[in-house]
Write an enzyme that holds these catalytic residues in place. Structure first.
Site, mmCIF file in Angstrom:
data_model
loop_
_atom_site.group_PDB
_atom_site.id
_atom_site.type_symbol
_atom_site.label_atom_id
_atom_site.label_comp_id
_atom_site.label_asym_id
_atom_site.label_seq_id
_atom_site.Cartn_x
_atom_site.Cartn_y
_atom_site.Cartn_z
ATOM 1 N N CYS A 24 24.811 19.511 -46.289
ATOM 2 C CA CYS A 24 24.559 20.913 -45.941
ATOM 3 C C CYS A 24 24.970 21.231 -44.505
ATOM 4 O O CYS A 24 25.418 22.346 -44.230
ATOM 5 C CB CYS A 24 23.111 21.303 -46.193
ATOM 6 S SG CYS A 24 21.888 20.348 -45.293
ATOM 7 N N HIS A 125 17.081 21.758 -44.538
ATOM 8 C CA HIS A 125 18.347 22.235 -45.102
ATOM 9 C C HIS A 125 19.009 23.185 -44.106
ATOM 10 O O HIS A 125 18.355 24.058 -43.538
ATOM 11 C CB HIS A 125 18.063 22.956 -46.427
ATOM 12 C CG HIS A 125 19.262 23.507 -47.104
ATOM 13 N ND1 HIS A 125 20.304 22.715 -47.550
ATOM 14 C CD2 HIS A 125 19.609 24.790 -47.418
ATOM 15 C CE1 HIS A 125 21.225 23.491 -48.111
ATOM 16 N NE2 HIS A 125 20.830 24.749 -48.036
ATOM 17 N N ASP A 140 24.384 30.153 -47.697
ATOM 18 C CA ASP A 140 23.664 28.940 -48.076
ATOM 19 C C ASP A 140 24.483 28.194 -49.125
ATOM 20 O O ASP A 140 24.865 28.767 -50.150
ATOM 21 C CB ASP A 140 22.292 29.330 -48.631
ATOM 22 C CG ASP A 140 21.404 28.142 -48.976
ATOM 23 O OD1 ASP A 140 21.899 26.999 -49.052
ATOM 24 O OD2 ASP A 140 20.198 28.378 -49.182
#
EC number: 3.4.19.12
Length: 188
Positions: A24, A125, A140
């Protein structure tokens, strides 16, 4: 790269990488920069530079599948001549001079699951927010497509909601000049 379903032809093309492994941080970097500039190998090289004598590198997952920390993100952006500033959550979001900010990278708690089973554990995250063609997007990597946040009010509302949940950190991505002058912060 993906585009929102039902996207209208007049909307700009938005670069959006989807989640793979624990990458991520790499996806957030590429999404905020709107192009693929970083890879897992590049992030691993940064980790080695940050901890050259370390057997178990403290800046990534022990398994080598990613999960990079903020030091890797900051070093990657510095290598491109950009700077980062931590947003002080005690300040009102109205003081954030969004036109001076290239993008935002949030660190959020994220639920863990094994298949359909949700675990009572939260991991961290990285999520990118960026303006493209006058519209702010949530990029995202866990989303199927970029999520339109709208104008400055929309991104401030999104940030306010994320910060209100607690455990959210916001990293501003700015030019060195903006960092040095402190003009990411409104003075009026």
């Amino acid at each position: 790269m993906s585009q929102a379903p039902g996207a209208q032809p007049n909307l700009p093309s938005v670069y959006h990488e989807r989640q793979r492994l624990e990458l991520c941080a790499v996806h957030a970097l590429n999404n905020v920069l709107q192009q693929q500039l970083f890879s897992q190998e590049a992030a691993d090289e940064i980790c080695k530079r940050l901890a050259p004598d370390s057997r178990l590198n403290p800046h990534r997952s022990l398994l080598g599948t990613g999960n990079y920390d903020v030091n890797v993100i900051m070093a990657a952006l510095q290598g491109l001549g950009l700077a980062t500033v931590w947003w002080d959550r005690r300040r009102p979001l109205s003081q954030l001079a969004l036109p001076q900010v290239l993008g935002l990278i949030l660190n959020l708690p994220s639920p863990m699951s094994l298949g359909l089973l949700s675990l009572p554990v939260r991991r961290r995250h990285w999520v990118a927010l960026r303006q493209v063609g006058g519209i702010y997007y949530n990029l995202d990597s866990k989303l199927r497509a970029p999520e339109v946040l709208g104008d400055e009010d929309g991104v401030r509302a999104f940030l306010a909601a994320a910060l209100a949940q607690g455990l959210c950190e916001v990293l501003l991505v700015v030019t060195k000049e903006v960092e040095e002058k402190g003009c990411w912060l409104r003075t009026d």
